[in-house]
Design a protein around this motif. Structure first.
Motif, PDB file in Angstrom:
ATOM      1  N   GLN A 191     -12.888  34.518  34.161  1.00  0.00           N
ATOM      2  CA  GLN A 191     -12.355  35.748  34.734  1.00  0.00           C
ATOM      3  C   GLN A 191     -12.116  35.602  36.232  1.00  0.00           C
ATOM      4  N   GLU A 192     -13.088  34.994  36.933  1.00  0.00           N
ATOM      5  CA  GLU A 192     -12.938  34.792  38.378  1.00  0.00           C
ATOM      6  C   GLU A 192     -11.761  33.885  38.680  1.00  0.00           C
ATOM      7  N   LEU A 193     -11.578  32.849  37.851  1.00  0.00           N
ATOM      8  CA  LEU A 193     -10.481  31.909  38.066  1.00  0.00           C
ATOM      9  C   LEU A 193      -9.131  32.603  37.896  1.00  0.00           C
ATOM     10  N   LYS A 194      -9.025  33.463  36.889  1.00  0.00           N
ATOM     11  CA  LYS A 194      -7.769  34.170  36.644  1.00  0.00           C
ATOM     12  C   LYS A 194      -7.435  35.134  37.783  1.00  0.00           C
ATOM     13  N   GLU A 195      -8.460  35.788  38.310  1.00  0.00           N
ATOM     14  CA  GLU A 195      -8.229  36.800  39.345  1.00  0.00           C
ATOM     15  C   GLU A 195      -8.223  36.226  40.755  1.00  0.00           C
ATOM     16  N   GLY A 196      -8.523  34.945  40.890  1.00  0.00           N
ATOM     17  CA  GLY A 196      -8.531  34.317  42.211  1.00  0.00           C
ATOM     18  C   GLY A 196      -9.670  34.792  43.088  1.00  0.00           C
ATOM     19  N   ILE A 197     -10.811  35.066  42.447  1.00  0.00           N
ATOM     20  CA  ILE A 197     -11.973  35.542  43.199  1.00  0.00           C
ATOM     21  C   ILE A 197     -13.168  34.639  42.925  1.00  0.00           C
ATOM     22  N   ILE A 198     -14.211  34.849  43.723  1.00  0.00           N
ATOM     23  CA  ILE A 198     -15.489  34.164  43.553  1.00  0.00           C
ATOM     24  C   ILE A 198     -16.593  35.208  43.707  1.00  0.00           C
ATOM     25  N   LYS A 199     -17.616  35.135  42.907  1.00  0.00           N
ATOM     26  CA  LYS A 199     -18.759  36.022  43.073  1.00  0.00           C
ATOM     27  C   LYS A 199     -19.825  35.345  43.921  1.00  0.00           C
ATOM     28  N   ILE A 200     -20.347  36.093  44.875  1.00  0.00           N
ATOM     29  CA  ILE A 200     -21.455  35.613  45.702  1.00  0.00           C
ATOM     30  C   ILE A 200     -22.691  36.425  45.338  1.00  0.00           C
ATOM     31  N   ARG A 201     -23.743  35.741  44.988  1.00  0.00           N
ATOM     32  CA  ARG A 201     -24.987  36.390  44.567  1.00  0.00           C
ATOM     33  C   ARG A 201     -26.095  36.077  45.568  1.00  0.00           C
ATOM     34  N   LYS A 227     -12.224  37.299  47.639  1.00  0.00           N
ATOM     35  CA  LYS A 227     -11.089  36.427  47.376  1.00  0.00           C
ATOM     36  C   LYS A 227     -11.492  34.973  47.613  1.00  0.00           C
ATOM     37  N   ARG A 228     -10.946  34.104  46.809  1.00  0.00           N
ATOM     38  CA  ARG A 228     -11.295  32.682  46.885  1.00  0.00           C
ATOM     39  C   ARG A 228     -11.057  32.119  48.277  1.00  0.00           C
ATOM     40  N   GLU A 229      -9.954  32.505  48.918  1.00  0.00           N
ATOM     41  CA  GLU A 229      -9.626  31.949  50.232  1.00  0.00           C
ATOM     42  C   GLU A 229     -10.584  32.412  51.331  1.00  0.00           C
ATOM     43  N   ASN A 230     -11.346  33.459  51.064  1.00  0.00           N
ATOM     44  CA  ASN A 230     -12.285  33.979  52.063  1.00  0.00           C
ATOM     45  C   ASN A 230     -13.715  33.479  51.849  1.00  0.00           C
ATOM     46  N   LEU A 231     -13.902  32.602  50.868  1.00  0.00           N
ATOM     47  CA  LEU A 231     -15.254  32.194  50.484  1.00  0.00           C
ATOM     48  C   LEU A 231     -16.018  31.535  51.628  1.00  0.00           C
ATOM     49  N   VAL A 232     -15.434  30.524  52.238  1.00  0.00           N
ATOM     50  CA  VAL A 232     -16.132  29.775  53.287  1.00  0.00           C
ATOM     51  C   VAL A 232     -16.511  30.683  54.450  1.00  0.00           C
ATOM     52  N   ALA A 233     -15.565  31.508  54.898  1.00  0.00           N
ATOM     53  CA  ALA A 233     -15.839  32.397  56.030  1.00  0.00           C
ATOM     54  C   ALA A 233     -16.952  33.387  55.700  1.00  0.00           C
ATOM     55  N   GLU A 234     -16.958  33.917  54.472  1.00  0.00           N
ATOM     56  CA  GLU A 234     -17.991  34.878  54.074  1.00  0.00           C
ATOM     57  C   GLU A 234     -19.367  34.220  54.020  1.00  0.00           C
ATOM     58  N   ILE A 235     -19.439  33.007  53.481  1.00  0.00           N
ATOM     59  CA  ILE A 235     -20.726  32.305  53.401  1.00  0.00           C
ATOM     60  C   ILE A 235     -21.242  31.974  54.796  1.00  0.00           C
ATOM     61  N   GLN A 236     -20.352  31.491  55.652  1.00  0.00           N
ATOM     62  CA  GLN A 236     -20.765  31.172  57.021  1.00  0.00           C
ATOM     63  C   GLN A 236     -21.273  32.420  57.744  1.00  0.00           C
ATOM     64  N   LYS A 237     -20.635  33.543  57.493  1.00  0.00           N
ATOM     65  CA  LYS A 237     -21.077  34.789  58.111  1.00  0.00           C
ATOM     66  C   LYS A 237     -22.473  35.165  57.623  1.00  0.00           C
ATOM     67  N   GLU A 247     -13.993  22.709  37.913  1.00  0.00           N
ATOM     68  CA  GLU A 247     -13.884  23.818  38.864  1.00  0.00           C
ATOM     69  C   GLU A 247     -15.090  23.852  39.794  1.00  0.00           C
ATOM     70  N   ARG A 248     -16.261  23.546  39.259  1.00  0.00           N
ATOM     71  CA  ARG A 248     -17.447  23.491  40.116  1.00  0.00           C
ATOM     72  C   ARG A 248     -17.327  22.372  41.144  1.00  0.00           C
ATOM     73  N   LEU A 249     -16.791  21.235  40.722  1.00  0.00           N
ATOM     74  CA  LEU A 249     -16.612  20.115  41.647  1.00  0.00           C
ATOM     75  C   LEU A 249     -15.619  20.458  42.761  1.00  0.00           C
ATOM     76  N   LYS A 250     -14.538  21.154  42.399  1.00  0.00           N
ATOM     77  CA  LYS A 250     -13.569  21.574  43.418  1.00  0.00           C
ATOM     78  C   LYS A 250     -14.230  22.523  44.418  1.00  0.00           C
ATOM     79  N   LEU A 251     -15.021  23.445  43.880  1.00  0.00           N
ATOM     80  CA  LEU A 251     -15.653  24.448  44.728  1.00  0.00           C
ATOM     81  C   LEU A 251     -16.696  23.827  45.651  1.00  0.00           C
ATOM     82  N   ILE A 252     -17.516  22.942  45.114  1.00  0.00           N
ATOM     83  CA  ILE A 252     -18.562  22.351  45.947  1.00  0.00           C
ATOM     84  C   ILE A 252     -17.976  21.420  46.999  1.00  0.00           C
TER      85      ILE A 252
END
Length: 334
Positions: A298-308, A319-329, A252-257
């Motif tokens: 838990q994050e995988l089940k709910e389709g979310i990612i935590k940003i710290r 939401k997982r699909e919003n991750l890239v846009a949120e990080i870029q922002k 999962e980390r490899l997919k995310l990175i």
């Protein structure tokens, strides 16, 4: 922190060649060598490569945002060159010595043209013509105001045969709590037409001109200024760290990175199957990585990612699909 990514490509080439220091290679013909310095080798029309080397120094020092600087320029051992090698009469060379105390730009060159003794000597006129031509090119490059013709400059290396130059940072007024930094020159170079031939069995001459960047001195200046401002010297350009509190979550980390890399985001993770979360967070704090994305069961089940946020230690779930846009922002706002 200087925006190093804004340096022009060839300025990067010159700077990186200093950092990497590959084995020196022989240079033949019209080629550019990148060993310890940035050099242009080959037979070219006068002053064109010399002007470009000065331009590259300006690009590097301007891109690194070190502050105001100027470049002193002269000819190697002026009087010795003029008398012993150029055949000038000693009194003519002594007349040139009157100008050693002067420094300036093209106006100084024009002033020397008006000198009756210099204007009557062929070799002196040839040298002045080269200087005038060089300043024409420097003007076209937009850097003439950074160059000071200064005959008092002496580099001291025997292999220089023509133009020599040395870049010096101007001392800026110190702020409260700052100590003045006296580091001398941060770049230097010149023409060395006879050096390559010394190592050629047949003695073939290859005209060369080059420059050297004082990488250690530049790093020292940047580090001292950052420490004075209370900024931490980062050892990595990583923007996001991919972490997990779970075991067996490497895939999962490899997919995310991969998702982050594909979006052009500088991301990394620990090269371990089951790293401890505390170890991962401590790594981010020690290296100054600003953001951590955390994925677990838990994050995988709910389709979310935590940003710290590493600085504030605040966490938000998106939401997982919003991750890239949120990080870029977040990166654009930092």
């Amino acid at each position: 922190m200087p925006l190093l990514g804004l340096l022009p490509r060839r300025a990067w080439a010159a700077l990186l060649s200093q950092l990497l220091r590959p084995p020196c290679a022989s240079c033949t013909g019209a080629v550019r060598c990148q060993s310890q310095d940035f050099d242009i080798a080959g037979q070219f029309d006068p002053m064109i490569p010399d002007a470009e080397c000065l331009k590259i120094i300006c690009e590097i020092l301007s891109g690194l945002q070190l502050g105001d600087f100027f470049i002193k320029m002269a000819w190697k051992d002026v009087r010795h060159e003029m008398v012993a090698k150029k055949g000038l009469a000693p009194e003519v060379a002594d007349r040139i010595g009157d100008y050693v105390q002067c420094h300036g730009g093209v106006s100084l060159v024009e002033q020397m043209f008006q000198d009756p003794r210099l204007s009557q000597n062929k070799q002196a006129l040839e040298g002045l013509e080269d200087l005038k031509l060089l300043f024409e090119y420097l003007t076209l490059f937009g850097i003439a105001e950074k160059i000071s013709f200064d005959l008092s400059l002496a580099r001291g290396l025997d292999y220089y045969t023509g133009v020599i130059y040395e870049a010096v940072l101007l001392q800026t007024p110190t702020q409260a709590g700052e100590e003045p930094l006296n580091v001398g020159s941060v770049a230097a170079g010149g023409r060395y037409d006879g050096l390559v031939g010394m190592f050629d069995p047949k003695g073939h001459k290859v005209p060369c001109v080059g420059l050297s960047i004082g990488v250690e001195r530049i790093f020292y200046i940047v580090e001292q200024r950052m420490k004075t401002k209370g900024e931490k010297v980062r050892t990595t350009e990583t923007q996001v760290f991919v972490a997990t509190p779970q075991k067996n979550f490497l895939q999962e980390r490899l997919k995310l990175i991969t998702e982050l890399w594909d979006a052009g985001i500088k991301a990394e993770m620990l090269y371990k199957n089951n790293p401890k979360l505390l170890t991962q967070l401590h790594y981010c704090e020690s290296t100054g990585i600003p953001l951590v994305v955390i994925i677990g069961e838990q994050e995988l089940k709910e389709g979310i990612i935590k940003i710290r946020s590493v600085a504030s230690r605040e966490e938000v779930a998106i939401k997982r699909e919003n991750l890239v846009a949120e990080i870029q922002k977040r990166l654009s706002e930092s």
